[in-house]
Motif scaffolding. Sequence first.
Motif, PDB file in Angstrom:
ATOM      1  N   MET A 349      -0.631  75.788  36.019  1.00  0.00           N
ATOM      2  CA  MET A 349      -0.548  75.681  34.556  1.00  0.00           C
ATOM      3  C   MET A 349      -1.349  74.487  34.044  1.00  0.00           C
ATOM      4  O   MET A 349      -1.992  74.556  32.993  1.00  0.00           O
ATOM      5  N   GLN A 350      -1.329  73.388  34.790  1.00  0.00           N
ATOM      6  CA  GLN A 350      -2.081  72.204  34.369  1.00  0.00           C
ATOM      7  C   GLN A 350      -3.584  72.424  34.497  1.00  0.00           C
ATOM      8  O   GLN A 350      -4.373  71.797  33.787  1.00  0.00           O
ATOM      9  N   ALA A 351      -3.993  73.340  35.389  1.00  0.00           N
ATOM     10  CA  ALA A 351      -5.419  73.607  35.583  1.00  0.00           C
ATOM     11  C   ALA A 351      -5.963  74.651  34.613  1.00  0.00           C
ATOM     12  O   ALA A 351      -7.179  74.781  34.448  1.00  0.00           O
ATOM     13  N   HIS A 352      -5.085  75.411  33.966  1.00  0.00           N
ATOM     14  CA  HIS A 352      -5.499  76.485  33.052  1.00  0.00           C
ATOM     15  C   HIS A 352      -5.899  75.900  31.698  1.00  0.00           C
ATOM     16  O   HIS A 352      -5.332  74.896  31.262  1.00  0.00           O
ATOM     17  N   THR A 353      -6.843  76.523  31.015  1.00  0.00           N
ATOM     18  CA  THR A 353      -7.331  75.988  29.730  1.00  0.00           C
ATOM     19  C   THR A 353      -6.579  76.536  28.522  1.00  0.00           C
ATOM     20  O   THR A 353      -6.790  76.087  27.406  1.00  0.00           O
ATOM     21  N   TRP A 354      -5.737  77.537  28.682  1.00  0.00           N
ATOM     22  CA  TRP A 354      -4.881  78.093  27.640  1.00  0.00           C
ATOM     23  C   TRP A 354      -5.641  78.490  26.388  1.00  0.00           C
ATOM     24  O   TRP A 354      -5.400  77.922  25.297  1.00  0.00           O
ATOM     25  N   PRO A 355      -6.542  79.457  26.489  1.00  0.00           N
ATOM     26  CA  PRO A 355      -7.261  79.913  25.284  1.00  0.00           C
ATOM     27  C   PRO A 355      -6.338  80.532  24.245  1.00  0.00           C
ATOM     28  O   PRO A 355      -6.648  80.525  23.055  1.00  0.00           O
ATOM     29  N   GLY A 356      -5.195  81.073  24.681  1.00  0.00           N
ATOM     30  CA  GLY A 356      -4.231  81.650  23.741  1.00  0.00           C
ATOM     31  C   GLY A 356      -3.174  80.675  23.280  1.00  0.00           C
ATOM     32  O   GLY A 356      -2.231  81.054  22.581  1.00  0.00           O
ATOM     33  N   GLY A 389      -6.198  72.611  46.985  1.00  0.00           N
ATOM     34  CA  GLY A 389      -6.292  71.167  47.194  1.00  0.00           C
ATOM     35  C   GLY A 389      -5.673  70.367  46.080  1.00  0.00           C
ATOM     36  O   GLY A 389      -6.221  69.362  45.654  1.00  0.00           O
ATOM     37  N   ALA A 390      -4.504  70.816  45.596  1.00  0.00           N
ATOM     38  CA  ALA A 390      -3.908  70.172  44.426  1.00  0.00           C
ATOM     39  C   ALA A 390      -2.955  69.043  44.783  1.00  0.00           C
ATOM     40  O   ALA A 390      -2.352  68.458  43.909  1.00  0.00           O
ATOM     41  N   MET A 391      -2.837  68.714  46.089  1.00  0.00           N
ATOM     42  CA  MET A 391      -1.894  67.677  46.461  1.00  0.00           C
ATOM     43  C   MET A 391      -2.268  66.336  45.862  1.00  0.00           C
ATOM     44  O   MET A 391      -1.429  65.583  45.395  1.00  0.00           O
ATOM     45  N   GLY A 392      -3.577  66.034  45.806  1.00  0.00           N
ATOM     46  CA  GLY A 392      -4.026  64.790  45.198  1.00  0.00           C
ATOM     47  C   GLY A 392      -3.703  64.745  43.727  1.00  0.00           C
ATOM     48  O   GLY A 392      -3.329  63.726  43.170  1.00  0.00           O
ATOM     49  N   VAL A 393      -3.855  65.875  43.058  1.00  0.00           N
ATOM     50  CA  VAL A 393      -3.511  65.949  41.640  1.00  0.00           C
ATOM     51  C   VAL A 393      -2.032  65.680  41.448  1.00  0.00           C
ATOM     52  O   VAL A 393      -1.613  64.945  40.554  1.00  0.00           O
TER      53      VAL A 393
END
Length: 477
Positions: A349-356, A389-393
């Motif tokens: 969800m944090q990586a999505h840009t949410w166009p809607g 590879g989202a562990m760093g995030v």
Amino acid sequence: MHPPDVLCLTLDGDATGIAAQLVAQGWAVSHARNVQAAQRMQAHGDFPVALLVAGAEPALTHAAVESLLDTGPGTEWVALCEPQALQEPAFRDLVLDSFFDHQLMPADGPELSIRLRHARERALLHRLRRDERHGHDALGMVGQGLVIARLRAAIRKVASTEAPVLIGGESGSGKELAARAIHQCSQRAAGPFVVVNCGAIAPTLIHSELFGHERGAFTGASSERRGLIEAAHGGTLFLDEIGDLPLDLQTNLLRFLQEKTIARVGAVRHVKVDARVVAASHVDLAEAVAVGRFREDLFYRLNVLSIEVQPLRKRMEDVPVLAQHFFDRCATAGRSRARGFSRQSFEAMQAHTWPGNVRELFNRVQRALVMTERRLISPDDLGLPTVQGAMGVALNVARTAAERDVICHTLHRMSHNVTHAARELGVSRMTLYRLMDKHGIVLDELPRGASAAGWGARGGMAPIRTREDMGGLGAVR
């Protein structure tokens, strides 16, 4: 200290011995012999934990369990049943889907008490989380970041006036929610809030819908009818997507804004209407004026006060809070196996840009609750790709959250005195202001007596200057 309460629902057999064992373990037992009695007790009492005592063939349906869960949504249930009961697929599914834990008969008092205490602690944790989330929901808008805090501040300012307001923002960003907040904060809060979607009414009907009509004004007008503008008398008229209003009706609307009177279709007299106008559009009305699609005089009449609702991609810190808010809302409306989101879901969800925007987030959460077969919603349930590879995030997010919590906790201990808090943290006062700006900590948004955990965008007791008040302090890096 009052002993903890447990609601004991017995469907089969004699619960006297079980109740005696629980009382011996320090519980206060309220006993019900059927679902209806249990619901009445839930409605009039506070039971964080409940025990279902069932025999080998429990006569319990999904509908009955759902009614119990709906009556007491803050209650965790534990089942005590005969081993044969779990051989029935229907009852087994009920236990797996809706119960915190289960124990087999014969009852073991100390072990049962341990299970009930675990369930009770779980229920109390859920309540703490719900109470904290209520603090993130102000003016009907969920969020704890700097962007939403600024929007709330702007709404409170414009709500104190009677001037028209023009709200801009992308589709699905929450413009109607902002309009409702303006109405609720204004002196017109007790009056009606009338919503008109200017793009959803047929062009042949919109004049009559807005302004009303007299009897016999046209074929089918068998009686007089008030229009939506009249219906807003004493309250607020919200004109959503006003850029879609036909040009001829823009003229009539301008006259209403200037004179505060309207004429129904077929009428010879004018009716005085006292309604504040709040308008919204996802298109740039100034650009629409330039190409001749919107009247310039109406634009300036509406654009006395303006608010911009930012898209969700510009307040990503609120995505987890909003997602959990929608999860709680949708999970209450129907039964779902899901009990929350997986860590990978939050990363996706944090990586999505949410166009809607917020509407898209709500739809994805609603769909996931219906479709998932898991206890924790996955990125696939949300229709989002898994972040590689989202562990760093995740570690970075955890560090940021820890820094924010330390600042909030210190401000709380120092009675929200920024100078003393800065000294305690070993930084300068200006550095603390910059850190507060970074984390969206707005001191005048923090309720008194709140705990430090999960403060996010809220701060201390005494009103403190924001970035704008301090002459652009946030730009000094």
